[in-house]
Design a protein around this motif. Structure first.
Motif, PDB file in Angstrom:
ATOM      1  N   ASP A 116      20.133  19.857  14.160  1.00 36.11           N
ATOM      2  CA  ASP A 116      20.884  21.091  14.353  1.00 36.11           C
ATOM      3  C   ASP A 116      20.604  22.062  13.199  1.00 36.11           C
ATOM      4  O   ASP A 116      21.087  21.870  12.084  1.00 36.11           O
ATOM      5  N   PRO A 117      19.838  23.142  13.457  1.00 32.57           N
ATOM      6  CA  PRO A 117      19.500  24.060  12.361  1.00 32.57           C
ATOM      7  C   PRO A 117      20.694  24.897  11.909  1.00 32.57           C
ATOM      8  O   PRO A 117      20.674  25.488  10.837  1.00 32.57           O
ATOM      9  N   ASN A 118      21.755  24.933  12.730  1.00 30.13           N
ATOM     10  CA  ASN A 118      22.921  25.758  12.374  1.00 30.13           C
ATOM     11  C   ASN A 118      24.056  24.964  11.747  1.00 30.13           C
ATOM     12  O   ASN A 118      25.078  25.523  11.376  1.00 30.13           O
ATOM     13  N   GLY A 119      23.871  23.648  11.641  1.00 35.17           N
ATOM     14  CA  GLY A 119      24.923  22.804  11.061  1.00 35.17           C
ATOM     15  C   GLY A 119      24.969  22.980   9.549  1.00 35.17           C
ATOM     16  O   GLY A 119      24.168  23.709   8.963  1.00 35.17           O
ATOM     17  N   PRO A 120      25.940  22.321   8.884  1.00 35.34           N
ATOM     18  CA  PRO A 120      25.986  22.385   7.422  1.00 35.34           C
ATOM     19  C   PRO A 120      24.733  21.744   6.834  1.00 35.34           C
ATOM     20  O   PRO A 120      24.206  20.787   7.406  1.00 35.34           O
ATOM     21  N   GLY A 125      10.823  22.943 -13.817  1.00 36.01           N
ATOM     22  CA  GLY A 125      12.135  22.904 -13.163  1.00 36.01           C
ATOM     23  C   GLY A 125      12.304  21.568 -12.466  1.00 36.01           C
ATOM     24  O   GLY A 125      11.371  20.758 -12.447  1.00 36.01           O
ATOM     25  N   THR A 126      13.474  21.348 -11.908  1.00 31.84           N
ATOM     26  CA  THR A 126      13.700  20.069 -11.236  1.00 31.84           C
ATOM     27  C   THR A 126      13.304  20.187  -9.774  1.00 31.84           C
ATOM     28  O   THR A 126      13.699  21.129  -9.090  1.00 31.84           O
ATOM     29  N   VAL A 127      12.519  19.227  -9.328  1.00 31.14           N
ATOM     30  CA  VAL A 127      12.089  19.216  -7.931  1.00 31.14           C
ATOM     31  C   VAL A 127      12.741  18.020  -7.255  1.00 31.14           C
ATOM     32  O   VAL A 127      12.708  16.916  -7.784  1.00 31.14           O
ATOM     33  N   VAL A 128      13.382  18.245  -6.116  1.00 27.23           N
ATOM     34  CA  VAL A 128      13.943  17.119  -5.378  1.00 27.23           C
ATOM     35  C   VAL A 128      13.258  16.997  -4.031  1.00 27.23           C
ATOM     36  O   VAL A 128      12.824  17.987  -3.447  1.00 27.23           O
ATOM     37  N   GLY A 157      21.132  21.542   9.294  1.00 25.07           N
ATOM     38  CA  GLY A 157      21.189  22.842   8.640  1.00 25.07           C
ATOM     39  C   GLY A 157      19.834  23.406   8.273  1.00 25.07           C
ATOM     40  O   GLY A 157      18.788  22.821   8.572  1.00 25.07           O
ATOM     41  N   THR A 158      19.854  24.549   7.615  1.00 25.35           N
ATOM     42  CA  THR A 158      18.636  25.263   7.237  1.00 25.35           C
ATOM     43  C   THR A 158      18.797  25.727   5.800  1.00 25.35           C
ATOM     44  O   THR A 158      19.903  26.086   5.393  1.00 25.35           O
ATOM     45  N   VAL A 159      17.712  25.705   5.029  1.00 24.13           N
ATOM     46  CA  VAL A 159      17.800  26.188   3.659  1.00 24.13           C
ATOM     47  C   VAL A 159      16.790  27.311   3.464  1.00 24.13           C
ATOM     48  O   VAL A 159      15.692  27.279   4.028  1.00 24.13           O
ATOM     49  N   ARG A 160      17.218  28.353   2.730  1.00 24.29           N
ATOM     50  CA  ARG A 160      16.314  29.479   2.475  1.00 24.29           C
ATOM     51  C   ARG A 160      16.248  29.758   0.996  1.00 24.29           C
ATOM     52  O   ARG A 160      17.151  29.395   0.245  1.00 24.29           O
ATOM     53  N   SER A 164      22.327  28.832  -2.729  1.00 22.74           N
ATOM     54  CA  SER A 164      22.922  27.950  -3.743  1.00 22.74           C
ATOM     55  C   SER A 164      23.300  26.649  -3.068  1.00 22.74           C
ATOM     56  O   SER A 164      23.954  26.661  -2.028  1.00 22.74           O
ATOM     57  N   LEU A 165      22.886  25.553  -3.652  1.00 31.22           N
ATOM     58  CA  LEU A 165      23.185  24.251  -3.044  1.00 31.22           C
ATOM     59  C   LEU A 165      23.994  23.412  -4.021  1.00 31.22           C
ATOM     60  O   LEU A 165      23.848  23.530  -5.233  1.00 31.22           O
ATOM     61  N   LEU A 166      24.841  22.572  -3.482  1.00 32.77           N
ATOM     62  CA  LEU A 166      25.623  21.669  -4.317  1.00 32.77           C
ATOM     63  C   LEU A 166      24.986  20.286  -4.266  1.00 32.77           C
ATOM     64  O   LEU A 166      24.755  19.749  -3.179  1.00 32.77           O
ATOM     65  N   VAL A 167      24.666  19.751  -5.439  1.00 28.82           N
ATOM     66  CA  VAL A 167      24.080  18.408  -5.477  1.00 28.82           C
ATOM     67  C   VAL A 167      25.206  17.424  -5.758  1.00 28.82           C
ATOM     68  O   VAL A 167      25.923  17.559  -6.734  1.00 28.82           O
ATOM     69  N   MET A 168      25.367  16.468  -4.859  1.00 28.85           N
ATOM     70  CA  MET A 168      26.441  15.478  -4.988  1.00 28.85           C
ATOM     71  C   MET A 168      25.813  14.105  -5.186  1.00 28.85           C
ATOM     72  O   MET A 168      24.755  13.843  -4.674  1.00 28.85           O
TER      73      MET A 168
END
Ligand code: GTP
Ligand code: MG
Length: 351
Positions: free
Chosen positions: A245-249, A262-265, A272-275, A279-283
């Motif tokens: 689901d590209p529209n999900g969280p 920099g840090t690469v993960v 979901g989709t990232v652009r 801003s992303l939260l790393v948990m």
């Protein structure tokens, strides 16, 4: 006209991949031929030239591992080449008519099941490689080999479709025997069904990874007159998986990380989709408790000393995010349980 322009400008902004991206993990008992098939796929798709193959042929010969030269394309480190086994999940890319594939070449050796789990957890579909060679199918499947453990793990890790590549069909003890192929299909089918892979989720096909037969093009009738089905590339092309689901969280379990400007993960996006610029939260990044932390637990009338045995981990309920809600318990090198997260404490409740 104006509208048309607008539409094409929009198309430029939204990245719509022409081919669907799909991760495919190669699994199966040690020595079944996973890396050889992976190497052959890269060779057949024009990514490895003849000179490199000749170099690997020589290197493999020097190590008295003549037949491993194709596997050397995937098995890149010294330990793997010396021992002729995969240790770390190999990665490569190739394309078919409809799909951009990322190959994840998992190790089959029982010591490296944790690496196989990491590979399978990134995959959408799997190719289960089985050696048809006399004695090898039996060792891998019937005598406690990794064939069945890998199938169960793949299912638990969310690999919904499996192609079963019956490999080494060229081998002198097999010689493209229909009888041998049918026997393997007959023995594997009830086990696959009981592992949760329905008939529509699995497809068998005979191949030779070493010779490249029935991989990119269908096997010649003069070699295997009885096979009327697809070759591996066609079968991979045709596999359908439920879209994410590209529209999900946005959810991406982090598989690996490194520092390079920099840090690469690294990880597989499950939803979901990232652009750029997001801003992303790393948990978990605010874990109060760590492993070994001792405390006293009060629960109804019971008071017990307790110890936090694990770091806080990020999971989801299976019903919300099936990929993040499955788990496997392994102890002393054996898978002892698989399960689903049915419920979680809501934030604050677990403080
Ligand atoms: P692990 O990564 O250690 O689990 O092994 P693997 O499944 O990657 O097997 P690998 O590709 O390293 O091959 C093991 C041996 O089987 C090598 O000697 C290969 O040459 C041989 N082999 C693989 N595919 C074929 C095949 O189609 N035909 C024949 N005759 N031998 C094969
Ligand atoms: Mg291998």
């Amino acid at each position: 006209m104006e509208q048309e322009k607008k539409a094409s400008a929009q198309d430029d902004e939204t990245v719509i991949p022409k081919k669907r991206p799909l991760n495919v993990v190669f699994i199966g008992h040690v020595d079944a031929g996973k890396s050889t098939i992976g190497g052959q796929i890269l060779f057949l798709s024009g990514q490895v030239d003849d000179r490199t193959i000749q170099k690997y042929e020589k290197e493999a010969k020097d190590k008295s591992r003549e037949s491993w030269y194709m596997a050397y394309i995937m098995d890149t480190n010294e330990e793997e080449r010396d021992k002729g086994i995969t240790v770390e999940v190999g990665r490569a890319r190739f394309e078919t008519e409809t799909t951009r594939f990322t190959i994840l070449d998992a190790p089959g050796h029982k010591s490296y099941v944790p690496n196989m789990i990491s590979g399978a957890s990134q995959a959408d579909i799997g190719v289960l490689v089985i050696s048809a060679r006399k004695g090898e199918f039996e060792t891998g499947f019937e005598k406690g080999g990794q064939t069945s453990e890998h199938v169960l793990l793949a299912k638990t890790l969310g690999v919904t479709k499996l192609l079963i590549a019956v490999n080494k069909m060229d081998e002198p003890t097999v010689n493209w025997s229909k009888e041998r192929y049918d026997k393997i299909v007959e023995k594997m089918t009830p086990f696959l069904n009981s592992s949760g892979y329905k008939k529509k989720d699995v497809q068998f096909l005979p191949i030779s990874g070493l010779l490249g037969s029935n991989l990119k093009t269908r096997v010649d009738k003069s070699v295997c007159p009885w096979w009327n089905g697809p070759c591996l590339f066609e079968a991979l092309d045709a596999v359908e998986v439920p879209p994410r689901d590209p529209n999900g969280p946005f959810r991406m379990p982090i598989i690996d990380k490194f520092k390079d400007m920099g840090t690469v993960v690294m990880g597989k996006v499950e939803s979901g989709t990232v652009r750029e610029g997001d801003s992303l939260l790393v948990m978990p990044n605010k874990a109060i408790f760590t492993a070994g932390y001792k405390a006293v637990l009060h629960i109804h009338s019971v008071v017990e000393e307790c110890e936090i045995v694990n770091n806080m981990i990020c999971i989801e309920k299976f019903n919300d995010f099936s990929q993040l809600g499955r788990f496997t318990l392994r102890t002393e090198g054996k898978t002892v349980a698989v399960g689903k997260v049915t419920d979680l404490p809501t934030v604050g409740e677990n403080a």
